[in-house]
Design a protein around this motif. Structure first.
Motif, short mmCIF file in Angstrom:
data_model
loop_
_atom_site.label_atom_id
_atom_site.label_comp_id
_atom_site.label_asym_id
_atom_site.label_seq_id
_atom_site.Cartn_x
_atom_site.Cartn_y
_atom_site.Cartn_z
N MET A 339 -0.87 3.95 5.00
CA MET A 339 0.67 3.08 4.56
C MET A 339 0.00 2.31 3.35
O MET A 339 -0.81 1.57 3.10
CB MET A 339 0.72 2.24 6.02
N TYR A 341 0.95 -0.37 0.40
CA TYR A 341 1.76 -2.01 0.25
C TYR A 341 1.34 -2.23 -1.17
O TYR A 341 0.48 -1.86 -1.90
CB TYR A 341 0.86 -3.00 1.13
N HIS A 398 8.22 4.92 10.61
CA HIS A 398 8.40 3.84 10.87
C HIS A 398 7.68 2.87 12.07
O HIS A 398 7.45 1.78 12.16
CB HIS A 398 9.89 3.66 11.64
N ARG A 401 4.40 1.51 11.07
CA ARG A 401 4.58 0.35 10.39
C ARG A 401 4.69 -0.96 11.55
O ARG A 401 4.29 -2.01 11.68
CB ARG A 401 5.94 0.19 9.57
N LEU A 413 5.37 -4.45 7.87
CA LEU A 413 6.78 -3.68 7.82
C LEU A 413 7.12 -3.39 6.50
O LEU A 413 7.88 -2.60 6.05
CB LEU A 413 7.74 -4.49 8.53
N ALA A 415 6.03 -1.89 3.67
CA ALA A 415 5.21 -0.76 3.11
C ALA A 415 6.02 -0.29 1.84
O ALA A 415 7.19 -0.15 1.88
CB ALA A 415 5.01 0.30 4.09
N TYR A 418 4.07 6.02 1.91
CA TYR A 418 3.19 6.43 3.27
C TYR A 418 2.92 8.03 2.78
O TYR A 418 3.61 8.84 2.23
CB TYR A 418 4.14 6.54 4.03
#
Ligand SMILES: Cc1cc2nc3c(=O)[nH]c(=O)nc-3n(C[C@H](O)[C@H](O)[C@H](O)COP(=O)(O)OP(=O)(O)OC[C@H]3O[C@@H](n4cnc5c(N)ncnc54)[C@H](O)[C@@H]3O)c2cc1C
Length: 491
Positions: A339, A341, A398, A401, A413, A415, A418
């Motif tokens: 994931m 960020y 989802h 997350r 949440l 992100a 992915y």
């Protein structure tokens, strides 16, 4: 040896690794045998099957020992096997296969030094997050009572001591090997653990290290694995253990660097269908595109993956039992996902991004951000067998997350991307790590390395040290190459 077609052109024409491949009921891909290969038969003294770390290291070692007549045949349209880099933007990559290295892994340390590839410390500053027996805690160690800590330490010490009694790389020769191989790791734990915490932590370790549950994993296999790594701590420690360092540019660069000098002695998109060894005739290695004749063959892959190849004559029965047993293991089908960020936000909150769990959908999380911290990456290991609600790709993203938010707060949440690799659906790797069930190791273990006629075996599973790891793949490749040189010169 010459190859009139460029590799790029071949891959374009065939669509890469998918040449006539079909997935059988056992989940193994077996390529359809063509009526007539498209090109004339070619000869190489040694054919290496598989361009993962082990096969490519075998090629490097052959060359170092003065043997240049070899060819590496790889089913996929890429090198690296169970190592795979995925781009995540700004020139960064994340590994969705094998990744970390650690102290005592001398074969890979020496290789990357020789190849001029650097390594850097993985990020472990701050608290680790634990989710054990339904309790989330943060710190250097999980939240435990004194009694739980003592019980775990006692059982871990017993396990370590038992593993050190095994002969290195030859567990089938251990005193009481048959009994150890008939027992499961889970049953052994039940007899010794005085708290429920200890089996929970070993369940966590079993899923993380062998992709299986202790109740179904052979005790001898667990002991052999630990012995080959030098003990329990080197395996389970992140900082200072097997997860200590990362490779500059991602671990797949090692294979790419090994492959570069091979040029037309590496052929991609060549699933080997059949290996014939009818002495005194030359060996024959059949792919859908062409057939090779050879004096020796090195098969560099996991025993389970050799089940896709037809061997004529049939392999010795114990080797067959080993490979078919390996193919049918009750492994947890594993996905490694990342994931993405815009920053590694958890670091500012005193967290190192690592999470270890004995039950939740996510087994493990690691901070896999680029070394410069210019973006944040949380890599997660999980199995959809344990999390059927994550079976669908979109639901998975989802769902993950939300799971990450349980551990790292609501910013998880937010992100920005992915990526993932589902190893359970890969046509050329039967799973990734191995929970060997009782009986397989003592029935056929010695055939992990014992040549079958002129066929020699490489692949990490055959390694004496760091079996299952990238380091083991490298030493096994080098060992198979020197075996071949010795056998050719005694011919
Ligand atoms: C998710 C995951 C995480 C991991 N984490 C780590 C880690 O952090 N550290 C670590 O040290 N190790 C880790 N490992 C294990 C490590 O990746 C492996 O030990 C290592 O890459 C194995 O190399 P190998 O060459 O022995 O086998 P492979 O990489 O499996 O190579 C075998 C090759 O043979 C090819 N092949 C198969 N069948 C045929 C055929 N019929 N014809 C031609 N070619 C064929 C395959 O395509 C493949 O390229 C991890 C593995 C996975 C999947």
């Amino acid at each position: 040896m010459t190859n009139s077609w460029s590799r790029r052109r071949f891959v374009r024409i065939t669509g890469g690794a998918a040449v006539g491949a079909s997935v059988t009921g056992s989940g193994l891909a077996r390529a359809a045998v063509p009526d007539s290969p498209l090109r004339p038969t070619r000869h190489a003294k040694v054919v290496i099957v598989g361009a993962g770390l082990s096969g490519l290291m075998a090629a490097r070692e052959l060359e170092r020992l003065g043997e240049r007549s070899f060819v590496v045949l790889e089913a996929r349209d890429r090198v690296g096997g169970r190592t795979l880099n995925m781009p995540i933007g700004d020139g960064h990559v994340v590994e969705v296969g094998g990744e970390w290295i650690g102290p005592g892994q001398d074969a890979i340390a020496e290789l990357i030094r020789d190849l001029g590839i650097g390594a850097f410390d993985a990020y472990y500053e701050g608290d680790t997050t634990y989710d054990i027996q339904g309790t989330i805690s943060r710190g250097l160690l999980p939240d435990v009572t004194f009694g739980e800590a003592v019980d775990f330490a006692k059982v871990a010490w017993q396990l370590d001591r038992l593993s050190k009694k095994l002969p290195l790389g030859e567990p089938w020769l251990a005193d009481g090997a048959k009994e150890l191989d008939q027992s499961t790791f889970g049953a052994w734990l039940e007899e010794r653990a005085a708290t429920s915490f200890t089996p929970s932590v070993f369940r966590l370790i079993g899923r993380a290290v062998w992709s299986g549950y202790p109740q179904r994993t052979s005790l001898l296999w667990v002991l052999h694995y630990l012995r080959s790594a030098g003990g329990l701590l080197p395996v389970i420690l992140n900082d200072g253990g097997a997860q200590d360092q990362r490779i500059d540019g991602g671990s797949q660069v090692i294979s790419e660097r090994l492959a570069a000098p091979l040029e037309d002695r590496l052929l991609l998109g060549r699933p080997v269908l059949r290996i014939e060894d009818r002495a005194p005739r030359r060996m024959r290695v059949v792919t859908p595109i062409e057939t090779f004749t050879a004096d020796r063959v090195i098969v560099a892959m996991a025993p389970a993956d050799t089940m896709r190849i037809t061997f004529q004559p049939e392999l010795p029965k114990p080797r067959l039992a080993l490979a078919s047993g390996w193919a049918r293991l009750p492994r947890l089908p594993l996905i490694k996902a990342a994931m993405l960020y815009d920053t590694p936000f958890w670091r500012a909150e005193g967290l190192n991004g690592a999470m270890q769990s004995d039950r939740s959908p996510i087994q493990l999380v690691f901070d896999n951000s680029p070394e410069d911290g210019s973006m944040g990456v949380l890599s997660c290991f999980f199995s959809i067998v344990e999390a059927p609600h994550l079976a669908d790709r979109a639901a998975r993203e989802h769902g993950l997350r939300r799971e990450l938010a349980r551990y790292f707060g609501p910013r998880a949440l937010e992100a920005i991307g992915y990526v993932e690799k589902d190893w359970s659906t890969d046509p050329w790797s039967t799973g990734c790590i191995t929970p060997l069930t009782p009986g397989i190791l003592t029935a056929g273990g010695e055939h992990l390395r014992k040549p079958a006629g002129r066929i020699h075996w490489a692949g990490t599973e055959s390694a004496k040290r760091w079996c299952g790891y990238m380091d083991g793949a490298i030493s096994a490749g080098a060992r198979a190459a020197s075996e071949v040189i010795a056998s050719l010169s005694s011919q």
